[in-house]
Design an enzyme around this catalytic site. Structure first.
Site, PDB file in Angstrom:
ATOM      1  N   TYR A 172     -48.604 -27.125  25.327  1.00 31.72           N
ATOM      2  CA  TYR A 172     -47.678 -28.125  25.995  1.00 31.72           C
ATOM      3  C   TYR A 172     -47.925 -29.365  25.347  1.00 31.72           C
ATOM      4  CZ  TYR A 172     -45.941 -31.116  29.894  1.00 31.72           C
ATOM      5  OH  TYR A 172     -45.420 -31.991  30.655  1.00 31.72           O
TER       6      TYR A 172
ATOM      7  N   ASP B 260     -43.487 -25.719  25.069  1.00 35.23           N
ATOM      8  CA  ASP B 260     -42.707 -27.088  25.431  1.00 35.23           C
ATOM      9  C   ASP B 260     -43.113 -28.154  24.288  1.00 35.23           C
ATOM     10  OD1 ASP B 260     -41.486 -29.501  26.011  1.00 35.23           O
ATOM     11  OD2 ASP B 260     -42.196 -29.404  28.057  1.00 35.23           O
TER      12      ASP B 260
ATOM     13  N   HIS C  93     -36.715 -26.854  33.371  1.00 33.78           N
ATOM     14  CA  HIS C  93     -36.739 -25.902  32.019  1.00 33.78           C
ATOM     15  C   HIS C  93     -36.223 -24.604  32.186  1.00 33.78           C
ATOM     16  CE1 HIS C  93     -39.352 -28.696  29.420  1.00 33.78           C
ATOM     17  NE2 HIS C  93     -39.328 -29.290  30.386  1.00 33.78           N
TER      18      HIS C  93
END
Length: 251
Positions: free
Chosen positions: A105, A144, A242
């Site tokens: 992340y 991400d 998301h």
């Protein structure tokens, strides 16, 4: 083998919006999640046939990553081995027999690029980390990455150029990672796909209008390309801002 990655933007909230059903429906061998926003002991979540590995941020309710796996890893690593970057729970790495799986992340540069200097330092340390792994065996990076790669990967690129997630600095760092021997699997298989987004703002009915950004990825070492079977975006799945992304590799 099937891999799923999903920024759930708060796992407890996502569980209230069908996470368990999605997990079972997607039936992955590896299910990677980002932005769990948890501390240890704040959730009791397990699935038959899976082991799970969690990395928590020092700060409560912030960041955090986890991997659920059907296949027992050779070893597990948390963070990227750099003290400055190991307090936000941003990376879990599973060493498997034939590859490394890195769930990440990436830090957000924030409004006005207030955190861009830290972001660039992070990117360089992260690139060094995955390149060191790649010397040992092929690497799968998922998560991400908080950056849209090019104009085709977001709505209104001209308006967003220079903002967090689409700055020259962030895009350059992603390209440097790709140039170091990694492949953007979705774009490799779908070079001209438009409207293929993985994140939508909660404002202005962005998801209903499909006014989004593609900022969630599966990157693989180039030598895994002969095993690449598929890469997909599950925009039909809701539960967070998301959606899940998918990678298929031959065994």
């Amino acid at each position: 083998m099937k891999f799923i990655s999903w920024n759930v933007n708060g796992l407890r909230a996502c569980c209230g919006k069908g996470f368990k059903d999605v997990f079972k429906e997607l039936d992955a061998d590896f299910f990677c999640i980002q932005e769990t926003k948890l501390q240890e002991g704040q959730i009791d979540l397990s699935f038959d046939g899976y082991d799970s590995y969690w990395n928590y941020a020092d700060k409560k309710g912030y960041s955090g990553t986890a991997i659920f796996t059907r296949i027992e890893p050779v070893s597990v690593r948390y963070g990227i081995g750099v003290e400055e970057h190991n307090h936000e729970g941003r990376v879990v790495t599973l060493e498997m027999a034939g590859f490394y799986l890195v769930n990440v992340y990436t830090p957000n540069s924030q409004e006005g690029l207030k955190r861009i200097d830290y972001r660039v330092a992070w990117e360089r340390s992260f690139r060094e980390y995955v390149m060191s792994l790649d010397k040992e065996k092929p690497v799968i990076v998922c998560g991400d990455l908080n950056v849209a790669r090019s104009d085709i990967d977001l709505v209104n690129p001209d308006r967003n150029r220079g903002s967090a997630g689409y700055s020259d600095e962030e895009r350059r760092e992603l390209e440097l990672l790709l140039q170091a021997g990694f492949v953007d699997t979705f774009r490799y298989l779908h070079p001209d796909a438009t409207g293929a987004y993985t994140w939508w703002s909660y404002f202005y009915k962005a998801r209903q209008r499909n006014a989004g950004w593609r900022i969630d990825y599966f990157l693989i070492s180039e030598r895994l390309l002969p095993r690449l079977e598929g890469a997909a975006i599950h925009s039909e799945i809701h539960g967070a801002d998301h959606c899940p992304v998918e990678l298929l590799l031959t065994d």
